[in-house]
Scaffold this motif. Structure first.
Motif, PDB file in Angstrom:
ATOM      1  N   ALA B 125       9.222 -12.206  -5.453  1.00 31.40           N
ATOM      2  CA  ALA B 125       9.557 -11.190  -6.455  1.00 31.40           C
ATOM      3  C   ALA B 125       8.384 -10.266  -6.777  1.00 31.40           C
ATOM      4  O   ALA B 125       8.565  -9.213  -7.359  1.00 31.40           O
ATOM      5  CB  ALA B 125      10.004 -11.884  -7.748  1.00 31.40           C
ATOM      6  N   GLY B 127       5.202  -7.724  -6.791  1.00 28.13           N
ATOM      7  CA  GLY B 127       4.822  -6.473  -6.133  1.00 28.13           C
ATOM      8  C   GLY B 127       3.352  -6.442  -5.783  1.00 28.13           C
ATOM      9  O   GLY B 127       2.805  -5.384  -5.500  1.00 28.13           O
ATOM     10  N   ASP B 128       2.688  -7.600  -5.804  1.00 27.64           N
ATOM     11  CA  ASP B 128       1.251  -7.624  -5.514  1.00 27.64           C
ATOM     12  C   ASP B 128       0.980  -7.018  -4.154  1.00 27.64           C
ATOM     13  O   ASP B 128       1.803  -7.097  -3.244  1.00 27.64           O
ATOM     14  CB  ASP B 128       0.730  -9.069  -5.534  1.00 27.64           C
ATOM     15  CG  ASP B 128       0.825  -9.669  -6.917  1.00 27.64           C
ATOM     16  OD1 ASP B 128       1.114  -8.909  -7.863  1.00 27.64           O
ATOM     17  OD2 ASP B 128       0.646 -10.883  -7.058  1.00 27.64           O
ATOM     18  N   PRO B 129      -0.219  -6.428  -4.001  1.00 31.25           N
ATOM     19  CA  PRO B 129      -0.483  -5.695  -2.770  1.00 31.25           C
ATOM     20  C   PRO B 129      -0.269  -6.560  -1.535  1.00 31.25           C
ATOM     21  O   PRO B 129      -0.764  -7.674  -1.454  1.00 31.25           O
ATOM     22  CB  PRO B 129      -1.950  -5.281  -2.905  1.00 31.25           C
ATOM     23  CG  PRO B 129      -2.491  -6.036  -4.063  1.00 31.25           C
ATOM     24  CD  PRO B 129      -1.347  -6.413  -4.920  1.00 31.25           C
ATOM     25  N   GLY B 130       0.500  -6.012  -0.608  1.00 33.60           N
ATOM     26  CA  GLY B 130       0.749  -6.707   0.643  1.00 33.60           C
ATOM     27  C   GLY B 130       1.953  -7.614   0.612  1.00 33.60           C
ATOM     28  O   GLY B 130       2.590  -7.835   1.642  1.00 33.60           O
ATOM     29  N   PRO B 144      -3.910  -7.084   2.305  1.00 34.99           N
ATOM     30  CA  PRO B 144      -4.916  -8.031   1.806  1.00 34.99           C
ATOM     31  C   PRO B 144      -4.621  -9.478   2.170  1.00 34.99           C
ATOM     32  O   PRO B 144      -5.554 -10.282   2.311  1.00 34.99           O
ATOM     33  CB  PRO B 144      -4.902  -7.828   0.287  1.00 34.99           C
ATOM     34  CG  PRO B 144      -3.718  -6.997  -0.014  1.00 34.99           C
ATOM     35  CD  PRO B 144      -3.295  -6.304   1.233  1.00 34.99           C
TER      36      PRO B 144
END
Lengths: 982, 569
Positions: B125, B127-130, B144
């Motif tokens: 769920a 949206g953290d980078p990558g 990342p």
């Protein structure tokens, strides 16, 4: 020969011969400025060869009782040349001439002084009469907006918070960008002006180009600020008491949805169960956490001479309350300065000791962000006993929801951090003028700076902010202890000789310095409110220390021909313990040429141009601050108690190797500077303009290193280059200058632009693509919004280009597909603006009319951008209506975006944060002499942070680094002040 | 030195101060003498200060003392293992790897994202980078998490390379380490070689052609390692494993948490099964040989599947060949099983009995955790007869009220079936020993376990590997089925290749196998097998074949000009 002088001559032998007959007598007179005849107040009138002295009143008159044996008075005043006057009968009229007109104003430069008109470097001086006024509790704020190319960004409105100081923007990426601060000849180990009483400061001198700074060698790449503190004056004790009473409050709240807007939003967009979570209150959480704060600041100083030893003693008591509730700082500061002149003035001794004791209760600043995001429909108190009576989001009645935000008022009231700082610094400087060679001075300066910081943090067990599923681990009762001890030793020889026969002056300096900084701290385990040890928190070592040492040798030669052509050359070599033996020493040369054009015959008699000087300089300075102390060493540190490896039934604290670069060395910045100093109409208009170009090479940057080659994938190494060019201009105009009315205007503007030109250990062309992620933001895990990239400004924002509707609303998730591959991902990020302003402006003006004076300071910054992190993180529907059991308020930005999900990388959140600020508006009334000239009184009223003009929608357009997570508000402050001299 | 001079100076200043008018002439010689003297003294002092520039860090040691005795070698073996157990040496917030969030730099967390989030077994769920790029199959070389996995694997290889240089007989002799100590260090050395081979195999599987260096490349000086081809790396890894295994402890004879011969054989079997993907030449015969060696080494299936993933799985566990041991108190990381447990539940307001209560983190032994991120696409529970444990006990899903199997919004945790296979509860049903945060997990992650070897044996046999026996293969499959069903009702009568892939899905889901399996079956990028949101489309879509191999992270490409990017990126 007039009659009076004759009389003196005649009486003189009589007085010597007949000391028994000596009787005191009263001498009166008046001291005026030779320039315009205006009265000079506070000039010292002393009897030559004795400690008998007085001061002139506001009308310039004095009255002094002298022994009948006295023959001569010495009249002195800061900024004026001394004058001796024979004691005769009747009124003595003395005209003092400004030193700037006679000798030329003297300016401190590194290791010595120089006449301002003959300076070779780009140097700006701000003295106490030009300081910012009002409630200034941190010393650097005295010169905010006063010097072109010097930006001072306060960290926020919290009492005791320092500022970020940048001179021409700094010169490095990962090493320090802080200027070197030198107080009374003693370089500080870092920009640490905490605990210094601002009213002890006499002048700030800012050295900007390499010609001025290179003598400080390895620590001068980011400019140098020389601070001199006030000294004693001979004469009878003169007391000065200043008291200030300030009231401060926030100027605006961060814009969020009101309770009514929030209700409407939840009812419209949320589910029935979410609507049911709303409370019935209407709470303005920001109003709940901020307060009108009262600050009192009292200063008492006394100057005088004790048995020919001039002294100055000053004490301060500051009690500053923060606008955030529970924030308070109390400082007691004491300074002593002794300046005896011994051996018939051949040995000048300067002793300065400053001490301060600061007690601070630091508020939990987490309340600021929580006040933005806490549900405005919930009440402050719940009416229940849990959590100390405060309302909190819970998973059941007794367990706080660990993912939710916390009640902002509870965060403040249930958090007690007491901090105690003791600091003392000072120096003894011996300047010996050789008896056999008076042109030669030997100067020894020994300085120290010692501080100790202790404190405790207590959170009660019932507080939701420190909840733990294990009951006896709730709350906190923690302590800390750290401190430092810095030692400085400087020794130099100065030879200064006028050789009239060849119209030359030689000024040579050779010296050495030793600087040692020692830091220590005790490591403590964490304890709960009931003093139960938090498992795993026991430190492996009970204390730790670190030390860094610098050793230097330097020399400088200034040759002046005919007061017209000046050549300067300097060289310094520094050895730093931060580097390995083979890379330890750096050499930092500089050269400069100055042509005083106004001394040429064709200008000498000009009525228009009173001063014109061309300066050209080039030099190399170094930088080693701001990186680790031991980066060149491959050392091993024991793993912590929560970082053990399990083999069988045992856990092992292994030794972890550090990544290291054995060949680490100095970062070097070459600065070329061309400047013109000018003065028109008898220096009624003065100013200077400088162009500079800085190139930093061997840049100390933390970069990726080829994997497999070190104990880590990143390392601080000497890589790459950066350039920085700009223009500084400042102009001061004495618009009106007469006895009753003066009007001064000061204006400065600076342009500055950085570019990173290389950033990789590989020399491959691919290196041009490299982006080092920096600028961590709130929201998600590990998100960053800025990059260091070759060809761009440092800290450039790196974002997706937002697509807008025709009426200007951002479309959620719609970005420009830069590479047209049909996918929006990291490949579509673009460099977009930078937090650094290319243009900064400062404007100050002061008007005096009879006893009244008015002044104001304005600053402007054009072209700086800010990432509104509070909006990107919180102003989305998903944040208000999350699936994990609580509601959060949103910044008002949501009304414009209507975003459902976080769009952290949208260029929409990078806003133009150009601003115009009026820092200060003050009026003062000089009541003058009271009670038969016994007292002198000045009253002032000051208004700080008067207004800000900006289009930026977040908390404050001025946040160093360009990421806005809701700044501790810089308060508006109204200060009433009185200054009493007696 | 410093203070002596202050005192001396103050002494003669005082002398002058009191009498200076008279003193002046009389002491002229003295002055003339003292000033030059003091200059000389100061100069001397500065020369003596030069040694002050050798400052050393406190509470630290250097290589010589770290490796001074056998105990030191044992400690540093722990450091080598720490490379994949922990993110850093100074608590869960620290990391050896830069450029990625500390918790995200954990080995299992990165490997799991790379192997599972890109497949039908999981969506996240966050949206953290990558993170979203994995399920969308749109990752780039600046992802990342890819930087994290690549750097983490290489970090551990670097530790191994360095460790191995200290284990040569010459070095040991020079330190006077002999006898049993030297023998033990020989075993440590073999384990370091095993770990290096293991991490190279991870890199070979994910990135195909990583940079390559062994203990002959010194750690510290700047150099630019060259890339190795996937096929050559396969040769290197398998020969290293064959070579080091002989020096390792016999199966089940080493300390818990450390590798033994069976771990090397299990890895060999796994690599030989995939040899066709790595080299173009299949090696099913060898896969069977090494699977057999493991199977006959004395392991047996754990009677309770669910207990393989509980907080006390380090105890009485006959099945696991090698595990990464975590401890909620002493071995903390935001990756590993802490990540697997917390990301699969929520810290919610659900009260007991309410819909969705089952998702609450307290039910999984992490009362303060629950990060609401990972769950399955509809395809994973669809492999099971029912999306729960009623028939097949391996279906440890939360198919409950408030949860939908259809995912309309990837960002909404309650859309998609939560997978609660990993838990911080013990087999007795209580939370593992509570820790300060209520977040860290004590469950160990099984890197190699017997069930996989059964599946390798069956698949290699079915694919025609020599030395395999079809009946034995069927028997191994049914051993897994019988444990899952509790009886023989789920037994296969015969098996097809697709049965094995599906059985691997049911048996090994969320254990970092899925991407490799789908690639071996040609189903990872192609349109022949779809799952919700594959390729970023709700109904799923095939993507270009270059996504079968991950890109070399841009960070290393730019630091090391000897590297060439994989095709398609």
């Amino acid at each position: 020969m007039n009659f009076k002088r004759l009389l003196v001559l005649l009486t003189l032998p009589l007085m010597i011969c007949l000391p028994a007959l000596a009787q005191d007598k009263i001498v009166t007179g008046k001291v005026t400025d030779s320039k315009d005849g205006s009265a000079l107040a506070n000039a010292t009138v002393s009897v030559k060869g004795t400690s008998i002295a007085t001061q002139t009143g506001t009308d310039g008159t004095f009255k002094i009782k002298v022994p009948s044996s006295a023959t001569t008075l010495v009249i002195s005043s800061i900024g004026f040349g001394n004058v001796e006057a024979a004691i005769g009968n009747g009124n003595i009229q003395v005209k003092l001439t400004s030193t700037s007109a006679v000798l030329g104003e003297v300016v401190v430069i590194g290791y010595g002084t120089a006449r301002k008109k003959e300076l070779t470097g780009s140097i700006s001086t701000v003295s106490s009469k030009d300081f910012q006024e009002g409630s200034i509790t941190s010393a650097e704020q005295l010169i905010q907006g006063k010097v072109a190319g010097v930006s001072i960004t306060p960290g926020g409105g919290q009492p005791g918070s320092g500022s970020t100081i940048r001179i021409r923007g700094g010169a490095s990426l990962n090493a320090s960008n802080d200027p070197l601060v030198v107080i009374d000849g003693v370089p500080l180990s870092s920009v640490n002006l905490q605990g210094i009483n601002p009213s002890d400061i006499e002048t700030f001198t800012v050295l900007k180009d390499a010609a001025a700074t290179a003598i400080y060698g390895s620590r001068a790449s980011n400019g140098v600020i020389i601070v001199t503190t006030k000294r004693g004056k001979s004469g009878k004790p003169v007391y000065n008491f200043t008291t200030q009473l300030s009231g401060s409050g926030i100027s605006k709240e961060y814009p969020v949805l009101s309770a009514a807007q929030f209700r409407n939003f939840v009812n419209t967009n949320g589910s029935a169960s979410q609507a049911a979570m709303m409370g019935t209150a209407s709470t303005d959480w920001q109003k709940q956490i901020y307060q009108t704060a009262i600050t009192t600041d009292n200063n008492l100083s006394v100057t005088g001479a004790f048995k020919n030893i001039p002294y100055r003693i000053s004490g301060e008591y500051l009690n500053q309350t923060g606008v955030l509730k529970t924030d308070n700082l109390q400082r007691e500061a004491l300074s002593i300065s002794l300046t005896p002149r011994l051996l018939d003035n051949h040995l000048k001794v300067d002793i300065n000791v400053h001490g301060s004791n600061t007690d601070q209760r630091n508020a939990n600043t987490g309340a600021i962000g929580n006040a933005v995001s806490f549900d405005p429909t919930q009440p402050v108190t719940s009416g229940k006993a849990t959590f100390g009576g405060y309302y909190e989001w819970t998973t059941n009645d007794t367990t706080p929801n660990s993912l939710s935000n916390r009640n902002p008022v509870a965060l403040l009231q249930q958090y007690n951090a007491q901090n105690h700082a003791l600091r003392s610094f000072g120096n003894i400087q011996l300047d010996y003028k050789a008896h056999f060679l008076p042109d030669l001075h030997a100067n020894l300066n020994l300085g120290y700076d010692v501080a100790k910081y202790t404190g405790t943090t207590q959170i009660p067990a019932y507080a939701a902010q420190s909840y733990n599923s294990v009951p006896n681990l709730r709350g906190a009762n923690n302590q800390y202890y750290n401190g430092y001890f810095n030692k400085v030793m400087e020794f130099y020889l100065n030879y200064n000789k006028d050789i009239k026969s060849i119209k030359s002056n030689i000024n040579a300096v050779a010296g050495t310095g030793y600087y040692d900084n020692y830091y220590h701290n005790n490591n403590y385990a964490n304890y709960s409110a009931s003093n139960v040890l938090e498992p795993g928190s026991t430190p492996v070592y009970p204390n730790s220390f670190s030390e860094v040492t610098l050793e230097s040798y330097y020399g400088r030669l200034i040759y002046t021909y005919n007061s017209k052509y000046i050549l300067m050359g300097s060289v310094r070599t520094d050895g730093s313990s931060r580097f390995g033996p083979s890379y330890r020493w750096g050499v930092f040369p500089s050269g400069a040429f100055t042509w005083r054009i106004n001394q040429e015959n064709f200008l000498k008699n000009s009525k228009v141009i009173s001063d014109l000087k061309l300066r050209i300089s080039d030099g190399i300075t170094g930088n080693q601050d701001g990186i680790g102390f031991y980066n060149y060493l491959n050392y091993y540190s024991q793993s912590g108690n929560t970082s053990q490896v399990n083999f069988g039934n045992n856990f092992y604290n292994f030794w972890s190797p550090s990544a290291y670069a054995a060949d680490l060395k100095w970062e070097e910045t070459e600065t070329k500077d061309a400047g013109i100093d000018f003065g028109f109409f008898n220096n009624r208009i003065t100013g200077s303009i400088d162009y500079y170009y800085k190139k930093t090479s061997n840049l100390l940057a933390t970069v990726y290193v080829p994997t497999l080659t070190n104990f880590g994938n990143q390392l601080t190494r000497n890589v790459g280059n950066m350039t920085d060019e700009g223009v500084d201009l400042n102009i001061n105009v004495a618009v009106v200058k007469n006895k009753n009315f003066t009007w001064d205007v000061g204006f400065n503007v600076a342009y500055n632009k950085f570019t990173i030109t290389n950033l990789s250990v590989s020399q491959d062309s691919l290196a041009k693509l490299v982006n080092y992620a920096v600028g961590g933001i709130s929201g998600g895990t590990g998100n960053t919004i800025q990059v260091h990239s070759v060809g761009y400004q440092p800290y450039s924002f790196y974002v997706l280009q937002q697509v807008y509707t025709t009426n200007g609303k951002p479309i959620e998730g719609a970005y420009v597909d830069q590479n047209r591959d049909g996918i929006i991902n990291q490949s579509d990020l673009i460099h977009y603006k930078s937090p650094f302003a290319p243009f900064t402006f400062g404007f100050s003006t002061g008007i005096t009319y009879k006893k009244w004076s008015f002044s104001t300071v304005l600053r402007a910054s054009i072209g700086n951008y800010m990432y509104n992190n509070a909006a990107s993180n919180l102003a989305v529907t998903r944040n208000v209506l999350n699936p994990v059991g609580f509601l959060q308020n949103s910044p008002s930005a949501i009304l414009n975006t209507n975003f459902y999900n976080n769009q952290f990388f949208s260029s929409y959140y990078v806003e133009n944060a150009s601003f115009l600020k009026m820092d200060n508006l003050s009026v003062s009334y000089n009541v003058g002499a009271l009670s038969n000239n016994k007292y002198r009184l000045r009253l002032s009223l000051n208004y700080q942070n008067v207004f800000t003009v900006t289009k930026y929608t977040g908390s404050d357009p001025e946040i160093y680094g360009g990421i806005d997570n809701v700044l501790y508000p810089r308060p508006r402050i109204i200060t009433l002040g009185a200054n009493l001299g007696f | 030195m410093f203070y002596i001079h202050v005192q001396e100076l103050s002494h003669w200043v005082q002398t002058w101060d009191s009498n200076h008018m008279k003193f002046k002439l009389r002491n002229m010689k003295n002055i003339l003498f003292k000033i030059p003297l003091s200059i000389i003294l100061f100069t001397a002092m500065f020369i003596s200060c030069s040694k002050d520039l050798n400052r050393l860090p406190a509470n630290s040691v250097f290589t010589d003392s770290v490796y001074s005795n056998a105990a030191g070698y044992k400690l540093q073996l722990a450091n080598v293992y720490a490379g994949y157990v922990l993110t850093g040496s100074n608590g869960p917030g620290s990391s050896d790897i830069a450029g990625v969030d500390a918790g995200t730099s954990d080995f299992i967390r990165c490997l799991w994202n790379v192997q599972e989030l890109s497949t039908d077994e999981a969506v996240c769920a966050w949206g953290d980078p990558g993170v979203p790029d994995f399920h969308n199959m749109s990752w780039t070389s600046s992802d990342p998490i890819l930087i994290g996995l690549y750097s983490r694997s290489i970090y551990q290889i670097t530790l191994c390379n360095d460790y191995i240089t200290h284990c040569t007989s010459t070095v040991l002799q020079s330190k006077g380490i002999t006898g049993t100590d030297a023998t033990n260090i020989g075993i440590y050395n073999a384990e370091a070689r095993f770990l290096r081979a293991f991490q190279y195999s991870v890199l070979m599987d994910a990135f195909a052609n990583p940079p390559f260096a062994t203990e002959t490349t010194p750690v510290g000086p700047l150099s630019f390692p060259k890339q190795i081809s996937r096929a050559n790396l396969f040769t290197y890894v398998t020969s290293e494993l064959l070579s080091c295994s002989s020096a390792m402890a016999a199966p089940r004879q080493n300390e818990y948490g450390r590798a033994d011969q069976a771990a090397a054989w299990a890895l060999l079997a796994r690599l030989y099964l995939n040899a066709g993907v790595y080299t173009g030449t299949t090696k099913y015969d060898s896969a069977i040989i090494y699977a057999n060696k493991v199977i006959s080494a004395g392991y047996s299936l754990h009677p309770h599947y669910a207990n393989l993933f509980k907080a006390d799985n380090n105890l009485n566990n006959p099945e696991v060949i090698m595990a990464i041991p975590y401890d909620g108190l002493n071995t903390q990381t935001y990756g590993g099983t802490t990540f697997l447990v917390n990301s699969a539940c929520v810290n919610s307001t659900y009260t007991a009995g309410s819909p969705g209560y089952a998702m609450s983190s307290a039910n999984y032994g992490v009362p303060s955790g629950g990060w609401g991120g990972n769950r399955a696409t509809a395809n994973l529970p669809a492999l099971f007869p029912t999306a729960d444990t009623t028939v097949d006990k391996r279906g440890i899903f939360l198919n409950t009220t408030g949860v939908t199997s259809t995912i309309n919004s990837i960002a909404t945790f309650s859309q998609g079936i939560p997978v609660v296979k990993f838990t911080n509860m013990t087999s007795a049903g209580v939370q593992a020993e509570p820790t300060a945060g209520g977040t860290f997990v004590s469950t160990d992650f099984p890197l190699f376990r017997l069930a996989e070897q059964y599946l390798i044996y069956a698949e290699a046999t079915l694919r025609g590997g020599a030395g395999g026996n079809a009946a034995t293969a069927l028997n191994y499959m049914n051993l897994l089925r019988q444990r899952a069903y509790g009886n023989t009702s789920g037994n296969f009568a015969s098996i097809a290749l697709s049965d094995i892939l599906n059985e691997r899905g049911r048996e090994l889901y969320w254990e970092c196998f899925r991407r490799t399996d789908l690639i071996r079956y040609g189903q990872f990028t192609s349109g022949s097998y779809l799952w919700p949101w594959k390729g970023g489309v709700a109904s799923g879509t095939g993507v270009d074949g270059h996504y079968n191999i991950y890109p070399i992270p841009v960070t290393d490409l730019q630091a090391n000009s000897n590297l060439t990017q994989n095709t398609g990126y």
